[in-house]
Design a protein around this motif. Sequence first.
Motif, PDB file in Angstrom:
ATOM      1  N   LYS A   1       0.300  25.204  -8.957  1.00 46.51           N
ATOM      2  CA  LYS A   1       0.962  26.348  -8.346  1.00 46.51           C
ATOM      3  C   LYS A   1       0.682  27.601  -9.158  1.00 46.51           C
ATOM      4  CE  LYS A   1       4.908  23.754  -6.445  1.00 46.51           C
ATOM      5  NZ  LYS A   1       6.382  23.626  -6.435  1.00 46.51           N
ATOM      6  N   THR A   2       0.472  28.706  -8.453  1.00 43.90           N
ATOM      7  CA  THR A   2       0.411  30.017  -9.080  1.00 43.90           C
ATOM      8  C   THR A   2       1.167  30.994  -8.183  1.00 43.90           C
ATOM      9  OG1 THR A   2      -1.734  30.465  -8.019  1.00 43.90           O
ATOM     10  CG2 THR A   2      -1.785  29.648 -10.298  1.00 43.90           C
ATOM     11  N   PRO A   3       1.623  32.120  -8.722  1.00 41.45           N
ATOM     12  CA  PRO A   3       2.390  33.074  -7.928  1.00 41.45           C
ATOM     13  C   PRO A   3       1.616  33.602  -6.719  1.00 41.45           C
ATOM     14  CG  PRO A   3       2.635  33.550 -10.265  1.00 41.45           C
ATOM     15  CD  PRO A   3       1.551  32.508 -10.150  1.00 41.45           C
ATOM     16  N   GLY A   4       2.391  34.009  -5.705  1.00 44.87           N
ATOM     17  CA  GLY A   4       1.797  34.638  -4.531  1.00 44.87           C
ATOM     18  C   GLY A   4       1.363  33.689  -3.440  1.00 44.87           C
ATOM     19  N   HIS A   5       1.685  32.396  -3.579  1.00 44.96           N
ATOM     20  CA  HIS A   5       1.220  31.411  -2.598  1.00 44.96           C
ATOM     21  C   HIS A   5       2.375  30.611  -1.999  1.00 44.96           C
ATOM     22  CE1 HIS A   5      -2.993  32.222  -3.394  1.00 44.96           C
ATOM     23  NE2 HIS A   5      -2.722  32.197  -4.681  1.00 44.96           N
ATOM     24  N   ASN A   6       3.544  31.228  -1.937  1.00 44.26           N
ATOM     25  CA  ASN A   6       4.710  30.631  -1.279  1.00 44.26           C
ATOM     26  C   ASN A   6       5.070  29.245  -1.815  1.00 44.26           C
ATOM     27  OD1 ASN A   6       4.965  32.876   0.534  1.00 44.26           O
ATOM     28  ND2 ASN A   6       3.284  32.031   1.751  1.00 44.26           N
ATOM     29  N   GLY A   7       4.856  29.058  -3.105  1.00 41.43           N
ATOM     30  CA  GLY A   7       5.245  27.796  -3.715  1.00 41.43           C
ATOM     31  C   GLY A   7       4.317  26.635  -3.444  1.00 41.43           C
ATOM     32  N   VAL A   8       3.176  26.890  -2.798  1.00 42.41           N
ATOM     33  CA  VAL A   8       2.226  25.828  -2.475  1.00 42.41           C
ATOM     34  C   VAL A   8       1.232  25.657  -3.630  1.00 42.41           C
ATOM     35  CG1 VAL A   8       0.434  25.054  -0.875  1.00 42.41           C
ATOM     36  CG2 VAL A   8       2.427  26.307  -0.014  1.00 42.41           C
ATOM     37  N   ALA A   9       1.005  24.430  -4.045  1.00 44.09           N
ATOM     38  CA  ALA A   9       0.003  24.146  -5.068  1.00 44.09           C
ATOM     39  C   ALA A   9      -1.371  24.149  -4.405  1.00 44.09           C
ATOM     40  CB  ALA A   9       0.272  22.799  -5.724  1.00 44.09           C
ATOM     41  N   ARG A  10      -2.114  25.254  -4.578  1.00 44.35           N
ATOM     42  CA  ARG A  10      -3.428  25.369  -3.941  1.00 44.35           C
ATOM     43  C   ARG A  10      -4.489  25.968  -4.869  1.00 44.35           C
ATOM     44  NH1 ARG A  10      -1.777  30.303  -0.048  1.00 44.35           N
ATOM     45  NH2 ARG A  10      -1.506  28.627   1.465  1.00 44.35           N
ATOM     46  N   THR A  11      -4.091  26.376  -6.066  1.00 44.65           N
ATOM     47  CA  THR A  11      -5.043  26.982  -6.987  1.00 44.65           C
ATOM     48  C   THR A  11      -5.730  25.895  -7.805  1.00 44.65           C
ATOM     49  OG1 THR A  11      -3.748  29.024  -7.139  1.00 44.65           O
ATOM     50  CG2 THR A  11      -5.343  28.591  -8.892  1.00 44.65           C
ATOM     51  N   ILE A  12      -7.060  25.841  -7.703  1.00 46.15           N
ATOM     52  CA  ILE A  12      -7.830  24.865  -8.461  1.00 46.15           C
ATOM     53  C   ILE A  12      -8.135  25.436  -9.841  1.00 46.15           C
ATOM     54  CG2 ILE A  12      -9.967  23.530  -8.574  1.00 46.15           C
ATOM     55  CD1 ILE A  12     -10.032  23.560  -5.542  1.00 46.15           C
ATOM     56  N   GLY A  13      -7.592  24.789 -10.841  1.00 47.58           N
ATOM     57  CA  GLY A  13      -7.835  25.192 -12.221  1.00 47.58           C
ATOM     58  C   GLY A  13      -8.429  24.039 -13.005  1.00 47.58           C
ATOM     59  N   THR A  14      -8.371  24.122 -14.308  1.00 48.31           N
ATOM     60  CA  THR A  14      -8.913  23.072 -15.164  1.00 48.31           C
ATOM     61  C   THR A  14      -7.826  22.536 -16.079  1.00 48.31           C
ATOM     62  OG1 THR A  14      -9.759  24.924 -16.507  1.00 48.31           O
ATOM     63  CG2 THR A  14     -11.343  23.722 -15.180  1.00 48.31           C
ATOM     64  N   LYS A  15      -8.012  21.284 -16.499  1.00 48.57           N
ATOM     65  CA  LYS A  15      -6.996  20.619 -17.305  1.00 48.57           C
ATOM     66  C   LYS A  15      -6.824  21.294 -18.656  1.00 48.57           C
ATOM     67  CE  LYS A  15      -7.891  16.199 -15.048  1.00 48.57           C
ATOM     68  NZ  LYS A  15      -8.420  14.819 -15.188  1.00 48.57           N
ATOM     69  N   THR A  16      -7.928  21.723 -19.240  1.00 49.90           N
ATOM     70  CA  THR A  16      -7.901  22.454 -20.502  1.00 49.90           C
ATOM     71  C   THR A  16      -8.967  23.539 -20.453  1.00 49.90           C
ATOM     72  OG1 THR A  16      -9.463  20.907 -21.525  1.00 49.90           O
ATOM     73  CG2 THR A  16      -7.118  20.449 -21.834  1.00 49.90           C
ATOM     74  N   HIS A  17      -8.801  24.561 -21.251  1.00 48.36           N
ATOM     75  CA  HIS A  17      -9.737  25.684 -21.333  1.00 48.36           C
ATOM     76  C   HIS A  17      -9.644  26.561 -20.075  1.00 48.36           C
ATOM     77  CE1 HIS A  17     -11.258  23.644 -24.812  1.00 48.36           C
ATOM     78  NE2 HIS A  17     -11.645  22.611 -24.103  1.00 48.36           N
ATOM     79  N   PHE A  18     -10.143  27.786 -20.191  1.00 39.98           N
ATOM     80  CA  PHE A  18     -10.134  28.695 -19.050  1.00 39.98           C
ATOM     81  C   PHE A  18     -11.032  28.131 -17.951  1.00 39.98           C
ATOM     82  CE2 PHE A  18      -9.325  32.668 -21.852  1.00 39.98           C
ATOM     83  CZ  PHE A  18      -7.972  32.388 -21.863  1.00 39.98           C
TER      84      PHE A  18
END
Length: 337
Positions: free
Chosen positions: A123-140
């Motif tokens: 989850k990241t802000p601005g997405h109505n509480g939906v987990a949709r942002t693909i990030g990484t487990k560690t590091h940028f």
Amino acid sequence: FPAFAHSFPLTARRPSQVDMAEGRVIVVGGGLAGLAATCELLERGCSVTILEKKDNLGGNSSKATDGVAAPGSALQAAAGINDDGADLAKESPAAEALIGTGPKDFEWFTKIFGIDSELVVRKTPGHNGVARTIGTKTHFPGAVITYASINMLQLIAVAKPERLEIITSASVTKLLSPSSGKVTGVEYAKGDSTKTLSGHVIIACGGYAGDASADSVLGKNAPDFAKLPTTSDDRSSGDAIKLCTAVGAATENLSKVDCTPCAASPPNMPDSAFKLVVSDAICGAGAKLLDAQGKRFTDEMASKEVRVDAMSKAKGPFRLVITESEAASVQWLCDFY
């Protein structure tokens, strides 16, 4: 990696119905856009020359801290999340088109570099509480994705120089456009020499928030933003936009500049106009924004616009606070900041 470098075209074919003509293609810009464009061009049989003005590839993409919002991704499906991205698609026809193809395009790009196992959906802000942002487990995430692609492309450039040439510290000074109006190549400066290259040209750069001077792209199109600190460095100088407009290219939406609510001063540089963006993944994990009195004054999961407006009305200094248990999922980010 070496096996991959000797076995083009790629096997993880990008889902597209458009095939590009073979021939030399010049990609201006070595950030994520340029790297992705190069991968697809190689896959479709083109020979590519990358021109990057800095000493290293990666661009501003290499320091991206949040990830990519990808409604309908395979990661969401695996987590049982049904998300069509309708809230994003309604913003414009361009946004709708991006939502329609973007997740599959992103998965194509990450699959060919074998970094799927390093990805998470959060989850990241601005997405109505939906987990949709693909990030990484560690590091940028920007560093993980760009460095994987850079390593692979450098191997290809060594193994098959006739297919891929990478030229860094090379600033494009002119787009070659004869009387027909068609761009046929570029002029670029490297060291004390100026050279020309002929071929199809893809402009894969265009950031302009790093130059706040009066005659800059930012200063002319969004002067109010030019007065603010920036998380963009001198790579985002707007020179690519100037190159294109010089040969008649049209522009749009240059006044639409993204303003982030969370940024920090570099160590020992409190008065610097350059700031470090603080990843919104920390707010997504549960962090709270506090004002000078130690009170919450906004919804941390609201859009950037809502949070920026709330900060402009509240009294700083502001602090971002997260509990130890909430920080576990983004511990590496907390440690970095």
